[in-house]
Each structure stands twice: as C-alpha cells, then as structure tokens.
Design a protein around this motif. Sequence first.
Motif, PDB file in Angstrom:
ATOM      1  N   PRO A  85       0.852  -1.194   0.000  1.00  0.00           N
ATOM      2  CA  PRO A  85       0.000   0.000   0.000  1.00  0.00           C
ATOM      3  C   PRO A  85       0.890   1.247   0.000  1.00  0.00           C
ATOM      4  O   PRO A  85       1.989   1.238   0.579  1.00  0.00           O
ATOM      5  N   PHE A  86       0.445   2.277  -0.669  1.00  0.00           N
ATOM      6  CA  PHE A  86       1.237   3.504  -0.676  1.00  0.00           C
ATOM      7  C   PHE A  86       0.320   4.723  -0.749  1.00  0.00           C
ATOM      8  O   PHE A  86      -0.816   4.650  -1.237  1.00  0.00           O
ATOM      9  N   LEU A  87       0.814   5.853  -0.259  1.00  0.00           N
ATOM     10  CA  LEU A  87       0.106   7.129  -0.260  1.00  0.00           C
ATOM     11  C   LEU A  87       0.987   8.177  -0.921  1.00  0.00           C
ATOM     12  O   LEU A  87       2.213   8.134  -0.802  1.00  0.00           O
ATOM     13  N   CYS A  88       0.327   9.106  -1.574  1.00  0.00           N
ATOM     14  CA  CYS A  88       1.078  10.150  -2.260  1.00  0.00           C
ATOM     15  C   CYS A  88       0.320  11.469  -2.163  1.00  0.00           C
ATOM     16  O   CYS A  88      -0.525  11.770  -3.001  1.00  0.00           O
ATOM     17  N   PRO A  89       0.558  12.272  -1.104  1.00  0.00           N
ATOM     18  CA  PRO A  89      -0.032  13.606  -1.061  1.00  0.00           C
ATOM     19  C   PRO A  89       0.668  14.482  -2.100  1.00  0.00           C
ATOM     20  O   PRO A  89       1.863  14.695  -2.028  1.00  0.00           O
ATOM     21  N   CYS A  90      -0.114  14.952  -3.072  1.00  0.00           N
ATOM     22  CA  CYS A  90       0.499  15.626  -4.227  1.00  0.00           C
ATOM     23  C   CYS A  90       0.678  17.123  -4.038  1.00  0.00           C
ATOM     24  O   CYS A  90       1.244  17.784  -4.896  1.00  0.00           O
ATOM     25  N   ASP A  91       0.146  17.667  -2.982  1.00  0.00           N
ATOM     26  CA  ASP A  91       0.253  19.111  -2.816  1.00  0.00           C
ATOM     27  C   ASP A  91       0.331  19.426  -1.334  1.00  0.00           C
ATOM     28  O   ASP A  91       0.055  18.585  -0.474  1.00  0.00           O
ATOM     29  N   HIS A  92       0.678  20.674  -1.048  1.00  0.00           N
ATOM     30  CA  HIS A  92       0.819  21.111   0.334  1.00  0.00           C
ATOM     31  C   HIS A  92      -0.569  21.404   0.895  1.00  0.00           C
ATOM     32  O   HIS A  92      -1.061  22.530   0.830  1.00  0.00           O
ATOM     33  N   ASP A  93      -1.234  20.395   1.439  1.00  0.00           N
ATOM     34  CA  ASP A  93      -2.564  20.548   2.001  1.00  0.00           C
ATOM     35  C   ASP A  93      -2.505  20.816   3.492  1.00  0.00           C
ATOM     36  O   ASP A  93      -1.517  20.518   4.168  1.00  0.00           O
ATOM     37  N   VAL A  94      -3.603  21.353   3.989  1.00  0.00           N
ATOM     38  CA  VAL A  94      -3.703  21.594   5.432  1.00  0.00           C
ATOM     39  C   VAL A  94      -3.808  20.274   6.180  1.00  0.00           C
ATOM     40  O   VAL A  94      -3.197  20.076   7.230  1.00  0.00           O
ATOM     41  N   ALA A  95      -4.573  19.340   5.638  1.00  0.00           N
ATOM     42  CA  ALA A  95      -4.823  18.074   6.314  1.00  0.00           C
ATOM     43  C   ALA A  95      -3.904  16.982   5.777  1.00  0.00           C
ATOM     44  O   ALA A  95      -3.572  16.966   4.597  1.00  0.00           O
ATOM     45  N   PRO A  96      -3.518  16.039   6.630  1.00  0.00           N
ATOM     46  CA  PRO A  96      -2.689  14.921   6.178  1.00  0.00           C
ATOM     47  C   PRO A  96      -3.548  13.787   5.625  1.00  0.00           C
ATOM     48  O   PRO A  96      -4.769  13.761   5.812  1.00  0.00           O
TER      49      PRO A  96
END
Length: 334
Positions: free
Chosen positions: A313-324
């Motif tokens: 499994p993997f995660l990729c936050p693509c932008d600088h968001d407020v929430a994780p």
Amino acid sequence: MIEERKQKIKEIKDTVKRSKADADREIADGVQILTALMRCIEKCQDDLNQMVNERLKTTEKQAEDLIKELEQEIEDLTNRSSEVKQLSHIKDHFHFLQTFRFLKDPPPTRDWTTVEVRPLSCLGTLRKSLDQLEETLNMEMKKLCNDAELKRVQQYEVDVSLDPDTAHPQLILSDDGKQVHHVGARRTIFNPKRWVTQCACVFTRQSFSTGRFYFEVQVKDTTQWHLGVARESIKGKFLSIFTPEIGYWTINLNKDGLVFKDNPAVHVPLRAELQKVGVFVDYDEGLVSFYDVEARVNIYSATGCTFSEPLYPFLCPCDHDVAPLIMSPVNQTD
C-alpha cells in the motif's frame, strides 16, 4: 511426505471453514436485503391503497356536494311551483296582481347540462406505482448490495503503518506511522536506506503476496493525492507514471476530478466530496477495488490484474494541504 499430507488436510479444512463463513455471511446478507425489499413492497402496497382510497373519497365528496346542491334546487323549485300553482287558481285579476307583487323571484339555478362526476379512474395508477416500486427497489438493492459488499471486504482489514525509510523528502510522517503530510519543501535529511520515487510518495512497512487485504485512508480536507498499491520493484525507481503496466494500481484526485490511473485513464464519477477511501485487494483473483466508505459505494474495480511480486500500500499527497492523509482504522458502523 506424511507431514506434507497432514498440511494438505489442514489447508482443505481451512478452505472449508472459510467457505462456511462466507456462506453464512452471504445468507445473512441475502436475508437482510430481501427483508428490506419486502418492506419496500409492503410500503408500495400501502401507498397504492391510500392513493386509490383518497381518489375514491374525492369522487364521493364531489358527488355528495353536487347531490346536495341538486336536492336544494329541487326543493326551491318545488316551493316555487307550489306558489305559482296557488297563484294560478286566483280568479280575481286585481287580487292576482296584488299577490303577484309579493311573489319571490325565481331561485337561481345552475346549468346542469355541463356538470358531471367523472368516474373513478385507476388506469395507470398501478403501473405508476409499479414503476416507482421498481425504481425504489433498484436503488435500495444497489445500496444494500454495496453496503453488504463493503462489509465483506472490511473483514480483511490489515493493520499497516507507513515506512519512514520510503518517504519522499517533502513528506513528514507521524510518530506512529499512520499519517503523512506534504510540507511543500524538500528536507535536507538523507537516509541511505530511503527509497525515493520522483513523486512525493511513501510506502507501508508491510507487503502482501497472497490472499486478500483491505485498508482505509482518510482523505478529508485534502485536494490532490494518489493512493493504492504498488509492486515491490517500484520502490527506488524515479517514476512519475502511475499505471498498472508500470506496477501501480491507484486512484488520483486532482483538479479534473477522480481518476483511476491507466492507459487511457478512467474518469470516475464523484457524487460528493470524499472523506475516506477503502482499498481492497484480492491478490490471487487479480482484483483491486476502491470504495467511498462514507457513501458505502464502490468507486472503481480493476479486474484481471496480474500480480507476480509483493504489493505495498502507498500514499502520495500531491500538494501542500492543510490536512494529512491518514491510515484509518476500519469502523464498520460508518
């Protein structure tokens, strides 16, 4: 050889045990769905009875009011007729004229030639009710089947945590390895064991190379991300393409909407803002499914997948968001 055969007996018994559990769940789900559908049918019957009875009451009330009006006119006309008849028997013309002066004006009457009570027509009422029932049953069945499907896959929940050694330098992980946040700037932290992809991704510590597994990711208040599973050989490669051909099975939220990354990409309808995404993998069957946990619906399923190495499994936050992005425990009461 003896031990091998004992192990085979255990495998067969375990398969039968799992099959019995699956059968029990299937029966329980079937009973729940059919019970709900029967309630829908009973409600449709009650609604049909109420609708027809209300229409009948309306027709009866209209007829009753018209009959009362007709009876009143008959009474008024009868009285008028009696008065005129009495007047006609007067022989004295002077007395006749004096009496005629006090004779009341004729009572007002309606032109009844255009008045009618339409007979109660239920033609089409049953058809309309059946059409509504069919629509309701289809919606209810879809909702219940989706709910039952999600409950079944949630049984395969796995406890996974994010591996800091695989985190991109622009990502910050929580101490428990359950949350990842995009900080927007590359950290000057180097780890020779770190597997870094071109995109800001992080993999879990755990991998899976057989059977079924399920996990959920909270994506609330985030605007852009990838999430899903990837084969082990992806780690350490500088790739920006997320497709099954490369070794990724992922969905992506961006400014254009929700997409399953493939060649070509599959755009997925998004009814409402996603709060939590469930990911289910059947390694042996070659299936990867994504769920909107809050709405309890299947977002997309990739079938006929070929897995030949461990999946992470993997995660990729693509932008600088407020929430994780958060690896969230399964709550089957959602």
